[in-house]
Design a protein around this motif. Structure first.
Motif, short mmCIF file in Angstrom:
data_model
loop_
_atom_site.label_atom_id
_atom_site.label_comp_id
_atom_site.label_asym_id
_atom_site.label_seq_id
_atom_site.Cartn_x
_atom_site.Cartn_y
_atom_site.Cartn_z
N ILE A 168 0.88 -0.71 -4.76
CA ILE A 168 1.82 -1.06 -5.71
C ILE A 168 2.33 -2.18 -5.81
CG2 ILE A 168 4.43 -0.53 -5.97
CD1 ILE A 168 4.20 1.93 -3.82
N GLU A 217 0.98 -1.20 0.17
CA GLU A 217 0.13 -0.27 0.02
C GLU A 217 0.89 1.35 0.13
OE1 GLU A 217 -2.50 -0.20 3.54
OE2 GLU A 217 -4.06 -1.20 2.22
N SER A 218 0.36 2.42 -0.49
CA SER A 218 1.10 3.50 -0.43
C SER A 218 -0.10 4.83 -0.60
CB SER A 218 1.93 3.70 -1.67
OG SER A 218 1.21 4.17 -2.92
N PRO A 219 0.41 5.82 -0.09
CA PRO A 219 -0.61 6.96 -0.11
C PRO A 219 -1.23 7.26 -1.35
CG PRO A 219 1.36 7.57 1.11
CD PRO A 219 1.77 6.33 0.41
N THR A 220 -0.45 6.69 -2.42
CA THR A 220 -1.14 7.14 -3.88
C THR A 220 -1.76 5.74 -4.39
OG1 THR A 220 1.09 6.56 -4.85
CG2 THR A 220 0.47 8.75 -4.41
N GLY A 221 -1.85 4.64 -3.51
CA GLY A 221 -2.59 3.69 -3.84
C GLY A 221 -1.72 2.30 -4.18
N ARG A 247 -8.28 -1.00 -10.95
CA ARG A 247 -6.71 -1.52 -11.12
C ARG A 247 -6.68 -2.59 -12.20
NH1 ARG A 247 -5.56 -2.13 -5.77
NH2 ARG A 247 -5.29 -4.43 -5.74
#
Length: 216
Positions: free
Chosen positions: A97, A91-95, A156
């Motif tokens: 990975i 997970e990341s702040p932008t979605g 996605r």
């Protein structure tokens, strides 16, 4: 050499497949729920068969699944163009990975998070099941149960038609053994907010029995 190995998650799925088989050389076995146990159990079955001098010719992951609304109807049959480990990554702040994008050396990724279906095996199944919906089938460890997570997965993976919990694990085991792989599912429920009242298990099992005639 043995024939086709068909693995399911649970005995009820295996029973539904066996009920529709017309080829006595097809072996159907339940291997457990989730990608890890399904992959490990499938790898063991393949190794034991090879050690006994009776290796299988191909592997199919079969069973019921959730279908993306407007992509795969409840009660319908799905064939995977590829099996995708949809939650393998970070997970990341932008979605989300995918694991391929985390900077790991390629040799540590094996086949990565996507295993394509064998073209010949998929082609034979498509010919035998012309009404089946064809697209990516996602493998997840946590069943999708909210509108937000459903929308995120659909965005996605725009080619995804269904989600289940074993296909990718089975696909990795087959690939490691150098065997053709395919995934066949029938849809028991729409993916989205968890609503047991919308599940149509009887229809999905009946469709699985009907589709099993293609496994030869």
């Amino acid at each position: 050499m043995s024939g086709l190995l068909v693995v399911t998650a649970v005995p009820a799925e295996a029973d539904a497949v066996r009920a529709g088989l017309t080829d006595p050389t097809v072996t159907v076995l339940p291997v457990g729920v989730g990608p890890a146990v399904a992959g490990a159990a499938t790898a063991r079955l393949l190794a034991l068969a090879e050690g006994a001098g009776r290796p299988y010719r191909a592997v199919v992951s079969a069973g019921i699944a959730g279908g993306f609304v407007d992509r795969a109807p409840v009660g319908g049959t799905v064939l995977a163009t590829r099996s995708v480990a949809a939650d393998l990554g970070a997970e990341s702040p932008t979605g989300f990975i995918p694991v391929e994008d985390l900077g790991m050396p390629a040799e540590l990724l094996g086949g990565g998070s996507v295993v394509p279906a064998d073209p010949g095996l998929l082609g034979a199944l498509r010919t035998a099941l012309p009404a089946a919906t064809v697209g990516a089938v996602l493998t997840i460890s946590t069943v999708t149960g909210t509108a937000a997570s459903t929308a995120a997965l659909a965005d996605r993976h725009p080619d995804a038609v269904a989600e289940a919990m074993e296909g990718y694990g089975v696909a990795v085991a087959a690939t490691q053994a150098g065997l053709p792989f395919a995934e066949l599912r029938t849809v028991s429920n729409p993916i989205g907010p968890r609503d047991r009242g919308s599940w149509r298990m009887r229809e999905a099992f009946a469709a699985l029995t009907a589709a099993a005639a293609a496994l030869r």
